[in-house]
Scaffold this motif. Structure first.
Motif, short mmCIF file in Angstrom:
data_model
loop_
_atom_site.label_atom_id
_atom_site.label_comp_id
_atom_site.label_asym_id
_atom_site.label_seq_id
_atom_site.Cartn_x
_atom_site.Cartn_y
_atom_site.Cartn_z
N VAL A 108 0.84 -1.20 0.00
CA VAL A 108 0.00 0.00 0.00
C VAL A 108 0.88 1.25 0.00
O VAL A 108 0.61 2.22 -0.71
CB VAL A 108 -0.95 0.00 1.21
CG1 VAL A 108 -1.67 1.34 1.35
CG2 VAL A 108 -1.97 -1.13 1.09
N VAL A 109 1.96 1.23 0.79
CA VAL A 109 2.87 2.37 0.84
C VAL A 109 3.57 2.55 -0.51
O VAL A 109 3.67 3.67 -1.02
CB VAL A 109 3.91 2.18 1.97
CG1 VAL A 109 4.90 3.34 1.98
CG2 VAL A 109 3.22 2.08 3.32
N VAL A 110 4.04 1.47 -1.08
CA VAL A 110 4.73 1.54 -2.38
C VAL A 110 3.79 2.07 -3.46
O VAL A 110 4.17 2.93 -4.27
CB VAL A 110 5.29 0.17 -2.78
CG1 VAL A 110 5.81 0.19 -4.21
CG2 VAL A 110 6.41 -0.24 -1.83
N VAL A 182 -13.34 -6.06 10.69
CA VAL A 182 -14.60 -5.32 10.61
C VAL A 182 -14.84 -4.77 9.20
O VAL A 182 -15.95 -4.90 8.66
CB VAL A 182 -14.66 -4.21 11.67
CG1 VAL A 182 -15.87 -3.30 11.46
CG2 VAL A 182 -14.71 -4.83 13.07
N PRO A 183 -13.84 -4.12 8.54
CA PRO A 183 -14.09 -3.63 7.18
C PRO A 183 -14.32 -4.75 6.16
O PRO A 183 -14.75 -4.47 5.04
CB PRO A 183 -12.81 -2.85 6.84
CG PRO A 183 -12.18 -2.55 8.15
CD PRO A 183 -12.51 -3.72 9.02
N VAL A 184 -14.04 -5.99 6.55
CA VAL A 184 -14.24 -7.11 5.64
C VAL A 184 -15.64 -7.68 5.82
O VAL A 184 -16.35 -7.95 4.84
CB VAL A 184 -13.18 -8.21 5.88
CG1 VAL A 184 -13.35 -9.36 4.89
CG2 VAL A 184 -11.78 -7.63 5.79
N VAL A 185 -16.07 -7.87 7.07
CA VAL A 185 -17.41 -8.42 7.30
C VAL A 185 -18.50 -7.39 7.01
O VAL A 185 -19.64 -7.75 6.72
CB VAL A 185 -17.56 -8.99 8.72
CG1 VAL A 185 -16.58 -10.13 8.95
CG2 VAL A 185 -17.40 -7.92 9.79
N LEU A 189 -18.94 -0.34 5.22
CA LEU A 189 -18.89 0.51 6.40
C LEU A 189 -17.85 1.60 6.24
O LEU A 189 -18.07 2.77 6.60
CB LEU A 189 -18.58 -0.35 7.64
CG LEU A 189 -18.43 0.36 8.97
CD1 LEU A 189 -19.73 1.04 9.37
CD2 LEU A 189 -18.02 -0.64 10.05
N LEU A 190 -16.68 1.25 5.70
CA LEU A 190 -15.59 2.19 5.45
C LEU A 190 -15.48 2.41 3.96
O LEU A 190 -15.52 1.45 3.19
CB LEU A 190 -14.29 1.64 6.02
CG LEU A 190 -13.03 2.48 5.84
CD1 LEU A 190 -13.15 3.82 6.57
CD2 LEU A 190 -11.80 1.74 6.37
N GLY A 191 -15.32 3.65 3.55
CA GLY A 191 -15.42 3.97 2.13
C GLY A 191 -14.17 3.82 1.30
O GLY A 191 -14.21 4.14 0.12
N THR A 192 -13.05 3.35 1.85
CA THR A 192 -11.81 3.32 1.07
C THR A 192 -11.93 2.45 -0.17
O THR A 192 -11.27 2.71 -1.17
CB THR A 192 -10.63 2.83 1.91
OG1 THR A 192 -10.94 1.54 2.46
CG2 THR A 192 -10.31 3.79 3.02
N GLY A 193 -12.74 1.42 -0.12
CA GLY A 193 -12.85 0.54 -1.27
C GLY A 193 -14.05 0.83 -2.13
O GLY A 193 -14.37 0.03 -3.01
N THR A 204 -8.87 -1.77 -1.06
CA THR A 204 -9.85 -2.84 -0.87
C THR A 204 -9.96 -3.15 0.63
O THR A 204 -9.10 -2.77 1.42
CB THR A 204 -9.40 -4.11 -1.60
OG1 THR A 204 -8.25 -4.65 -0.94
CG2 THR A 204 -9.07 -3.81 -3.07
N PRO A 205 -11.02 -3.87 1.04
CA PRO A 205 -11.11 -4.29 2.44
C PRO A 205 -9.89 -5.10 2.89
O PRO A 205 -9.51 -5.03 4.06
CB PRO A 205 -12.39 -5.12 2.47
CG PRO A 205 -13.24 -4.51 1.40
CD PRO A 205 -12.28 -4.15 0.30
#
Length: 281
Positions: A108-110, A182-185, A189-193, A204-205
């Motif tokens: 993710v950093v790269v 939590v962001p997977v189940v 809920l979280l908008g990054t993906g 992605t989650p």
């Protein structure tokens, strides 16, 4: 039936009864996502929600239900917090359970560095500046010396900050091995993906899970609040020295550049505090 979905020790009916006993003046709520994830929660006033979260976080080992704070009810989360059916959830959880989260976090950093260079471009001097931002070994000498104790963190959304103290939040519990799941189940809920991130780089989650698990293992950073474009972590042992703070700052930059626009400011400030508040535009 074998499943990658975490199986809690405390049955849902018993958890619901425990919440009714613990919060007799409120009405706990229970719902199930289309993928079959049980979501149980109770409204808690903002000035008491951190204590409530800490209580149920301590009990995670005995219950198997991970607590987090949010603004939506379990019924609202179940209606809008699932993407796909049970088989899609199993596939996502299998990926998360089996992945090398340290390697995924590094990727993710790269990708953040490469995206910055591709989208922003610039000359050789600009390239060196981006390398200073994303390389902890180059960033560390630019940070302040080690401090003796963590800086006090201030919650922006979960409790106390932004006028939250007099309002209610939902304390929600879901079956999960840790906050990183939590962001997977609940993948919406979280908008990054989904509808935000930055530019055309969408996380992605599984990316969320990798960073959250890594930060929990490295610095005791645990999911406290999540809703849409906002994420908050309670950090038990934040990095206090410049090298570790630089490492955390570069990872936070790669994950959420909308918040960590200057890793030097973050590395000497929020990164060394007990609350990490992230948000995406």
């Amino acid at each position: 039936m074998n499943t990658f979905l975490h199986q809690p020790r405390l049955p849902a009916d018993e958890l619901l009864r425990a919440l009714r006993t613990r919060f007799p003046l409120t009405r706990p709520q229970r719902a199930t996502t289309p993928a079959g994830v049980e979501v149980i929660g109770v409204p808690v006033r903002g000035d008491g929600v951190r204590r409530a979260w800490e209580e149920w976080r301590r009990r995670h080992g005995e219950t198997g239900w991970w607590p987090f704070v949010t603004v939506a009810s379990p019924e609202g989360l179940a209606a809008g917090g699932s993407a796909g059916d049970a088989s899609a959830l199993e596939e996502s959880l299998a990926e998360v359970v089996g992945q090398d989260h340290d390697a995924r976090a590094a990727s993710v950093v790269v990708s953040g560095f490469r995206w910055s260079m591709y989208r922003v471009g610039g000359d050789a001097e600009d390239l060196e500046g981006w390398r200073d931002d994303y390389d902890p070994d180059r960033l560390a000498p630019q940070l302040g010396p080690a401090i003796d104790a963590p800086l006090p963190g201030v919650s922006r959304w979960a409790c106390g900050g932004g006028g939250v103290a007099g309002r209610s939040r939902w304390l929600v519990l879901v079956p999960a091995r840790g906050g990183h799941e939590v962001p997977v189940v609940l993948p919406r809920l979280l908008g990054t993906g989904n509808w935000f991130g930055y530019g055309d780089r969408v996380l992605t989650p599984a990316d969320d899970a990798a960073l959250l698990r890594r930060w929990q293992e490295q610095w005791g950073a645990e999911l406290l609040f999540v809703a849409g474009d906002s994420l908050e972590l309670a950090v038990a042992g934040p990095p206090l020295g410049p090298r570790d703070a630089a490492q955390a700052a570069t990872e936070l930059l790669g994950y959420c550049p909308d918040t960590v626009q200057d890793p030097r400011t973050a590395g000497d400030g929020m990164v060394r505090s007990t609350v990490w508040s992230l948000w995406w535009d």
